[in-house]
Design a protein around this motif. Structure first.
Motif, PDB file in Angstrom:
ATOM      1  N   LEU A  20       0.831  -1.204   0.000  1.00 41.14           N
ATOM      2  CA  LEU A  20       0.000   0.000   0.000  1.00 41.14           C
ATOM      3  C   LEU A  20       0.867   1.256   0.000  1.00 41.14           C
ATOM      4  O   LEU A  20       0.531   2.254  -0.652  1.00 41.14           O
ATOM      5  CB  LEU A  20      -0.934  -0.007   1.212  1.00 41.14           C
ATOM      6  CG  LEU A  20      -2.090  -1.012   1.160  1.00 41.14           C
ATOM      7  CD1 LEU A  20      -2.893  -0.967   2.455  1.00 41.14           C
ATOM      8  CD2 LEU A  20      -2.998  -0.754  -0.033  1.00 41.14           C
ATOM      9  N   ALA A  21       1.981   1.197   0.722  1.00 41.65           N
ATOM     10  CA  ALA A  21       2.890   2.351   0.752  1.00 41.65           C
ATOM     11  C   ALA A  21       3.408   2.666  -0.645  1.00 41.65           C
ATOM     12  O   ALA A  21       3.569   3.835  -1.011  1.00 41.65           O
ATOM     13  CB  ALA A  21       4.037   2.080   1.711  1.00 41.65           C
ATOM     14  N   LEU A  22       3.649   1.615  -1.431  1.00 42.58           N
ATOM     15  CA  LEU A  22       4.120   1.821  -2.805  1.00 42.58           C
ATOM     16  C   LEU A  22       3.066   2.505  -3.666  1.00 42.58           C
ATOM     17  O   LEU A  22       3.390   3.107  -4.695  1.00 42.58           O
ATOM     18  CB  LEU A  22       4.506   0.475  -3.430  1.00 42.58           C
ATOM     19  CG  LEU A  22       5.752  -0.202  -2.853  1.00 42.58           C
ATOM     20  CD1 LEU A  22       5.938  -1.585  -3.468  1.00 42.58           C
ATOM     21  CD2 LEU A  22       6.991   0.654  -3.093  1.00 42.58           C
ATOM     22  N   ARG A  23       1.793   2.394  -3.252  1.00 40.68           N
ATOM     23  CA  ARG A  23       0.702   3.041  -3.988  1.00 40.68           C
ATOM     24  C   ARG A  23       0.359   4.402  -3.397  1.00 40.68           C
ATOM     25  O   ARG A  23      -0.664   4.976  -3.740  1.00 40.68           O
ATOM     26  CB  ARG A  23      -0.544   2.134  -3.977  1.00 40.68           C
ATOM     27  CG  ARG A  23      -0.394   0.817  -4.736  1.00 40.68           C
ATOM     28  CD  ARG A  23      -0.066   1.062  -6.195  1.00 40.68           C
ATOM     29  NE  ARG A  23      -0.204  -0.107  -7.013  1.00 40.68           N
ATOM     30  CZ  ARG A  23       0.697  -1.071  -7.154  1.00 40.68           C
ATOM     31  NH1 ARG A  23       1.829  -1.002  -6.476  1.00 40.68           N
ATOM     32  NH2 ARG A  23       0.496  -2.100  -7.968  1.00 40.68           N
ATOM     33  N   GLY A  24       1.204   4.891  -2.500  1.00 38.53           N
ATOM     34  CA  GLY A  24       0.983   6.216  -1.944  1.00 38.53           C
ATOM     35  C   GLY A  24       0.043   6.267  -0.764  1.00 38.53           C
ATOM     36  O   GLY A  24      -0.375   7.345  -0.343  1.00 38.53           O
ATOM     37  N   VAL A  25      -0.292   5.093  -0.198  1.00 35.57           N
ATOM     38  CA  VAL A  25      -1.173   5.039   0.970  1.00 35.57           C
ATOM     39  C   VAL A  25      -0.323   5.125   2.233  1.00 35.57           C
ATOM     40  O   VAL A  25       0.672   4.406   2.378  1.00 35.57           O
ATOM     41  CB  VAL A  25      -1.997   3.734   0.979  1.00 35.57           C
ATOM     42  CG1 VAL A  25      -2.852   3.652   2.247  1.00 35.57           C
ATOM     43  CG2 VAL A  25      -2.869   3.653  -0.267  1.00 35.57           C
ATOM     44  N   GLU A  26      -0.708   5.996   3.161  1.00 34.67           N
ATOM     45  CA  GLU A  26       0.015   6.121   4.427  1.00 34.67           C
ATOM     46  C   GLU A  26      -0.571   5.147   5.455  1.00 34.67           C
ATOM     47  O   GLU A  26      -1.697   5.327   5.920  1.00 34.67           O
ATOM     48  CB  GLU A  26      -0.077   7.548   4.965  1.00 34.67           C
ATOM     49  CG  GLU A  26       0.683   7.741   6.278  1.00 34.67           C
ATOM     50  CD  GLU A  26       0.517   9.135   6.862  1.00 34.67           C
ATOM     51  OE1 GLU A  26       1.060   9.378   7.954  1.00 34.67           O
ATOM     52  OE2 GLU A  26      -0.161   9.970   6.216  1.00 34.67           O
ATOM     53  N   VAL A  27       0.187   4.132   5.808  1.00 34.85           N
ATOM     54  CA  VAL A  27      -0.256   3.163   6.816  1.00 34.85           C
ATOM     55  C   VAL A  27       0.203   3.679   8.173  1.00 34.85           C
ATOM     56  O   VAL A  27       1.390   3.621   8.508  1.00 34.85           O
ATOM     57  CB  VAL A  27       0.323   1.761   6.539  1.00 34.85           C
ATOM     58  CG1 VAL A  27      -0.125   0.784   7.629  1.00 34.85           C
ATOM     59  CG2 VAL A  27      -0.120   1.268   5.160  1.00 34.85           C
ATOM     60  N   VAL A  28      -0.732   4.194   8.952  1.00 37.74           N
ATOM     61  CA  VAL A  28      -0.382   4.831  10.227  1.00 37.74           C
ATOM     62  C   VAL A  28      -0.234   3.820  11.352  1.00 37.74           C
ATOM     63  O   VAL A  28       0.384   4.119  12.382  1.00 37.74           O
ATOM     64  CB  VAL A  28      -1.430   5.897  10.612  1.00 37.74           C
ATOM     65  CG1 VAL A  28      -1.426   7.034   9.597  1.00 37.74           C
ATOM     66  CG2 VAL A  28      -2.829   5.289  10.714  1.00 37.74           C
ATOM     67  N   ALA A  29      -0.774   2.606  11.177  1.00 40.76           N
ATOM     68  CA  ALA A  29      -0.625   1.550  12.180  1.00 40.76           C
ATOM     69  C   ALA A  29      -0.935   0.218  11.527  1.00 40.76           C
ATOM     70  O   ALA A  29      -1.807   0.126  10.661  1.00 40.76           O
ATOM     71  CB  ALA A  29      -1.535   1.788  13.377  1.00 40.76           C
ATOM     72  N   ALA A  30      -0.214  -0.819  11.957  1.00 48.14           N
ATOM     73  CA  ALA A  30      -0.466  -2.181  11.495  1.00 48.14           C
ATOM     74  C   ALA A  30      -0.448  -3.072  12.727  1.00 48.14           C
ATOM     75  O   ALA A  30       0.585  -3.213  13.382  1.00 48.14           O
ATOM     76  CB  ALA A  30       0.592  -2.625  10.495  1.00 48.14           C
ATOM     77  N   VAL A  31      -1.612  -3.655  13.062  1.00 48.48           N
ATOM     78  CA  VAL A  31      -1.767  -4.368  14.336  1.00 48.48           C
ATOM     79  C   VAL A  31      -2.248  -5.793  14.100  1.00 48.48           C
ATOM     80  O   VAL A  31      -2.646  -6.157  12.987  1.00 48.48           O
ATOM     81  CB  VAL A  31      -2.743  -3.614  15.258  1.00 48.48           C
ATOM     82  CG1 VAL A  31      -2.248  -2.205  15.524  1.00 48.48           C
ATOM     83  CG2 VAL A  31      -4.140  -3.558  14.628  1.00 48.48           C
ATOM     84  N   GLY A  32      -2.215  -6.582  15.184  1.00 48.86           N
ATOM     85  CA  GLY A  32      -2.519  -8.000  15.031  1.00 48.86           C
ATOM     86  C   GLY A  32      -3.724  -8.522  15.777  1.00 48.86           C
ATOM     87  O   GLY A  32      -3.987  -9.721  15.760  1.00 48.86           O
TER      88      GLY A  32
END
Length: 216
Positions: A20-32
């Motif tokens: 997603l970052a490569l598509r310009g999306v800012e991932v502000v958190a990635a949780v489990g």
């Protein structure tokens, strides 16, 4: 576009974040897990959350229940369920409330990252992105599924495409029919399901889901 990802598999979670970052999306958190998801949404107030259905501790429906909570507590946050499974009970609750900005895609049926990113953007903007297979299973689980028997095969195709958030012109192009024919099919669908026609494909599909789930 700012996004939170909730996926219990660390490899899938980090991989999706990087893509997603490569598509310009800012991932502000990635949780489990579901609790971390709710905390991340409350902290970051993202445009959308990408949520798996089955997460710790029970690996059943924690993600979907968290998604329902997000829609109740943060209605401005779009929710895109991204899973291998269709969990009908909470999915119907998620789709049956007044909540534009909801999507449900199946992992094995998403083969193009650009399409996924477009679906995510649509959900973040208040639209919908529903896999036809998800819609079919929700209809099948509904107590009023029998009402769909009144629809012709073509009307079912149109309804499935509406559920994907397609415009009338897009439906016409995909089915190789005229725009007038699409309008006629949509009018017939709402007549047969006793639903008033309204503007906005996603609102119409959500209305159908609400109607079928409520049992009338």
């Amino acid at each position: 576009m700012r996004v939170v990802i909730a996926e219990d598999s660390a490899i899938l979670r980090e991989g999706l974040a990087q893509l997603l970052a490569l598509r310009g999306v800012e991932v502000v958190a990635a949780v489990g897990d579901g609790e971390a998801l709710l905390a991340a949404v409350a902290e970051h107030r993202p445009d959308a959350a990408v949520v798996d259905v089955r997460m710790p501790p029970t690996q059943t429906d924690e993600g979907l229940r968290a998604a329902v909570t997000i829609r109740q507590e943060h209605p401005g946050v779009g929710v895109l369920i991204f899973s291998q499974y269709v969990e009908t009970r909470y999915a119907a609750q998620l789709l049956g409330s007044d909540c534009a900005g909801v999507g449900y895609l199946l992992k094995e049926r998403v083969v193009d990252l650009d399409e996924f990113t477009d679906a995510l953007a649509r959900v973040a903007a208040g639209g919908t992105a529903l896999d036809p297979q998800v819609v079919s299973q929700l209809f099948g689980a509904s107590r009023r599924a029998a009402t769909l028997d009144a629809l012709t095969p073509r009307e079912r195709e149109v309804l499935a495409l509406m559920a994907e958030g397609r415009t009338n012109q897009s439906i016409a192009d995909l089915l190789v029919i005229s725009g007038r024919a699409v309008e006629k099919h949509i009018a017939n669908i709402f007549t047969k399901l006793d639903l008033p026609a309204s503007d906005g494909g996603h609102r119409r599909v959500l209305a159908v889901l609400r109607h079928l789930e409520s049992g009338g």
